[in-house]
Design a protein around this motif. Structure first.
Motif, PDB file in Angstrom:
ATOM      1  N   ARG A 177      -3.181 -54.813  -3.306  1.00 41.19           N
ATOM      2  CA  ARG A 177      -3.823 -55.727  -4.256  1.00 41.19           C
ATOM      3  C   ARG A 177      -3.006 -57.001  -4.499  1.00 41.19           C
ATOM      4  NH1 ARG A 177      -8.489 -57.229  -6.024  1.00 41.19           N
ATOM      5  NH2 ARG A 177      -8.637 -57.549  -8.229  1.00 41.19           N
ATOM      6  N   GLU A 178      -1.712 -56.891  -4.634  1.00 36.12           N
ATOM      7  CA  GLU A 178      -0.840 -58.032  -4.929  1.00 36.12           C
ATOM      8  C   GLU A 178       0.427 -58.002  -4.057  1.00 36.12           C
ATOM      9  OE1 GLU A 178      -1.441 -60.527  -6.911  1.00 36.12           O
ATOM     10  OE2 GLU A 178      -3.287 -59.768  -7.773  1.00 36.12           O
ATOM     11  N   PRO A 179       0.290 -58.127  -2.746  1.00 37.90           N
ATOM     12  CA  PRO A 179       1.467 -57.973  -1.879  1.00 37.90           C
ATOM     13  C   PRO A 179       2.548 -59.024  -2.109  1.00 37.90           C
ATOM     14  CG  PRO A 179      -0.404 -58.799  -0.625  1.00 37.90           C
ATOM     15  CD  PRO A 179      -0.920 -58.424  -1.986  1.00 37.90           C
ATOM     16  N   LEU A 180       2.172 -60.267  -2.351  1.00 40.51           N
ATOM     17  CA  LEU A 180       3.187 -61.300  -2.559  1.00 40.51           C
ATOM     18  C   LEU A 180       3.937 -61.087  -3.859  1.00 40.51           C
ATOM     19  CD1 LEU A 180       1.311 -64.479  -1.323  1.00 40.51           C
ATOM     20  CD2 LEU A 180       3.078 -63.192  -0.154  1.00 40.51           C
ATOM     21  N   ALA A 181       3.232 -60.655  -4.893  1.00 41.83           N
ATOM     22  CA  ALA A 181       3.891 -60.391  -6.178  1.00 41.83           C
ATOM     23  C   ALA A 181       4.898 -59.260  -6.034  1.00 41.83           C
ATOM     24  CB  ALA A 181       2.855 -60.058  -7.243  1.00 41.83           C
ATOM     25  N   ILE A 182       4.576 -58.258  -5.252  1.00 41.89           N
ATOM     26  CA  ILE A 182       5.485 -57.129  -5.070  1.00 41.89           C
ATOM     27  C   ILE A 182       6.729 -57.553  -4.288  1.00 41.89           C
ATOM     28  CG2 ILE A 182       5.734 -54.885  -3.924  1.00 41.89           C
ATOM     29  CD1 ILE A 182       2.815 -54.346  -4.810  1.00 41.89           C
ATOM     30  N   VAL A 183       6.560 -58.344  -3.240  1.00 40.16           N
ATOM     31  CA  VAL A 183       7.724 -58.826  -2.484  1.00 40.16           C
ATOM     32  C   VAL A 183       8.609 -59.677  -3.384  1.00 40.16           C
ATOM     33  CG1 VAL A 183       8.458 -60.357  -0.615  1.00 40.16           C
ATOM     34  CG2 VAL A 183       6.678 -58.670  -0.199  1.00 40.16           C
ATOM     35  N   ASN A 184       8.001 -60.564  -4.166  1.00 36.32           N
ATOM     36  CA  ASN A 184       8.790 -61.393  -5.080  1.00 36.32           C
ATOM     37  C   ASN A 184       9.509 -60.550  -6.128  1.00 36.32           C
ATOM     38  OD1 ASN A 184       8.164 -63.781  -3.791  1.00 36.32           O
ATOM     39  ND2 ASN A 184       6.372 -64.148  -5.049  1.00 36.32           N
ATOM     40  N   ALA A 185       8.861 -59.514  -6.635  1.00 36.13           N
ATOM     41  CA  ALA A 185       9.508 -58.637  -7.613  1.00 36.13           C
ATOM     42  C   ALA A 185      10.708 -57.920  -6.984  1.00 36.13           C
ATOM     43  CB  ALA A 185       8.503 -57.627  -8.150  1.00 36.13           C
ATOM     44  N   ILE A 186      10.580 -57.498  -5.755  1.00 35.75           N
ATOM     45  CA  ILE A 186      11.688 -56.828  -5.071  1.00 35.75           C
ATOM     46  C   ILE A 186      12.865 -57.795  -4.909  1.00 35.75           C
ATOM     47  CG2 ILE A 186      12.415 -55.847  -2.846  1.00 35.75           C
ATOM     48  CD1 ILE A 186       9.541 -54.657  -2.667  1.00 35.75           C
ATOM     49  N   ILE A 187      12.584 -59.035  -4.535  1.00 27.89           N
ATOM     50  CA  ILE A 187      13.644 -60.039  -4.394  1.00 27.89           C
ATOM     51  C   ILE A 187      14.375 -60.232  -5.714  1.00 27.89           C
ATOM     52  CG2 ILE A 187      14.082 -62.506  -4.018  1.00 27.89           C
ATOM     53  CD1 ILE A 187      11.798 -62.384  -1.935  1.00 27.89           C
ATOM     54  N   VAL A 188      13.625 -60.367  -6.798  1.00 29.06           N
ATOM     55  CA  VAL A 188      14.228 -60.579  -8.114  1.00 29.06           C
ATOM     56  C   VAL A 188      15.095 -59.392  -8.514  1.00 29.06           C
ATOM     57  CG1 VAL A 188      13.687 -60.807 -10.565  1.00 29.06           C
ATOM     58  CG2 VAL A 188      12.467 -62.180  -8.904  1.00 29.06           C
ATOM     59  N   VAL A 189      14.634 -58.182  -8.264  1.00 30.58           N
ATOM     60  CA  VAL A 189      15.402 -56.984  -8.618  1.00 30.58           C
ATOM     61  C   VAL A 189      16.697 -56.915  -7.800  1.00 30.58           C
ATOM     62  CG1 VAL A 189      15.399 -54.456  -8.493  1.00 30.58           C
ATOM     63  CG2 VAL A 189      13.454 -55.659  -9.474  1.00 30.58           C
ATOM     64  N   ILE A 190      16.639 -57.230  -6.527  1.00 34.85           N
ATOM     65  CA  ILE A 190      17.847 -57.213  -5.697  1.00 34.85           C
ATOM     66  C   ILE A 190      18.853 -58.250  -6.204  1.00 34.85           C
ATOM     67  CG2 ILE A 190      18.770 -57.727  -3.396  1.00 34.85           C
ATOM     68  CD1 ILE A 190      16.173 -56.488  -2.256  1.00 34.85           C
ATOM     69  N   GLU A 191      18.380 -59.456  -6.482  1.00 31.48           N
ATOM     70  CA  GLU A 191      19.289 -60.494  -6.966  1.00 31.48           C
ATOM     71  C   GLU A 191      19.883 -60.129  -8.324  1.00 31.48           C
ATOM     72  OE1 GLU A 191      17.171 -64.191  -6.811  1.00 31.48           O
ATOM     73  OE2 GLU A 191      17.747 -64.485  -4.736  1.00 31.48           O
ATOM     74  N   ALA A 192      19.062 -59.629  -9.232  1.00 30.63           N
ATOM     75  CA  ALA A 192      19.573 -59.240 -10.549  1.00 30.63           C
ATOM     76  C   ALA A 192      20.542 -58.069 -10.419  1.00 30.63           C
ATOM     77  CB  ALA A 192      18.423 -58.879 -11.470  1.00 30.63           C
ATOM     78  N   GLY A 193      20.247 -57.144  -9.533  1.00 35.83           N
ATOM     79  CA  GLY A 193      21.150 -56.011  -9.312  1.00 35.83           C
ATOM     80  C   GLY A 193      22.489 -56.456  -8.751  1.00 35.83           C
ATOM     81  N   LEU A 194      22.464 -57.414  -7.854  1.00 36.36           N
ATOM     82  CA  LEU A 194      23.712 -57.945  -7.309  1.00 36.36           C
ATOM     83  C   LEU A 194      24.530 -58.622  -8.405  1.00 36.36           C
ATOM     84  CD1 LEU A 194      25.553 -58.515  -4.921  1.00 36.36           C
ATOM     85  CD2 LEU A 194      24.208 -60.573  -4.476  1.00 36.36           C
TER      86      LEU A 194
END
Length: 77
Positions: free
Chosen positions: A3-20
């Motif tokens: 349903r929202e593939p781009l939103a999910i990819v962007n959310a994953i990027i944000v989580v990785i950066e925040a986790g780092l």
């Protein structure tokens, strides 16, 4: 994911950066240059995934068509 593939990819990027950033704050021994390089790589990979894999699967709002090229909305009179 369908349903929202781009939103999910962007959310994953944000989580990785925040986790780092969180790991660095709690003592992971990386230089600011290393952190910046890792974050740039994560963003680049996310952009590549979005562009090459996800973008072709999205229906454009301005001119929606099915896989055979037929319009999905009737033309206005």
């Amino acid at each position: 994911m369908k349903r929202e593939p781009l939103a999910i990819v962007n959310a994953i990027i944000v989580v990785i950066e925040a986790g780092l950033a969180l790991l660095v704050a709690f003592g992971l021994d990386l230089t600011p240059g290393q952190v910046g390089a890792i974050m740039a790589f994560v963003v680049a990979v996310g952009g590549l995934i979005s562009t090459l894999i996800l973008r072709p699967r999205l229906t454009p709002v301005a001119d929606p068509r099915d896989k055979e090229g037929r319009r999905l909305v009737p033309e206005r009179a």
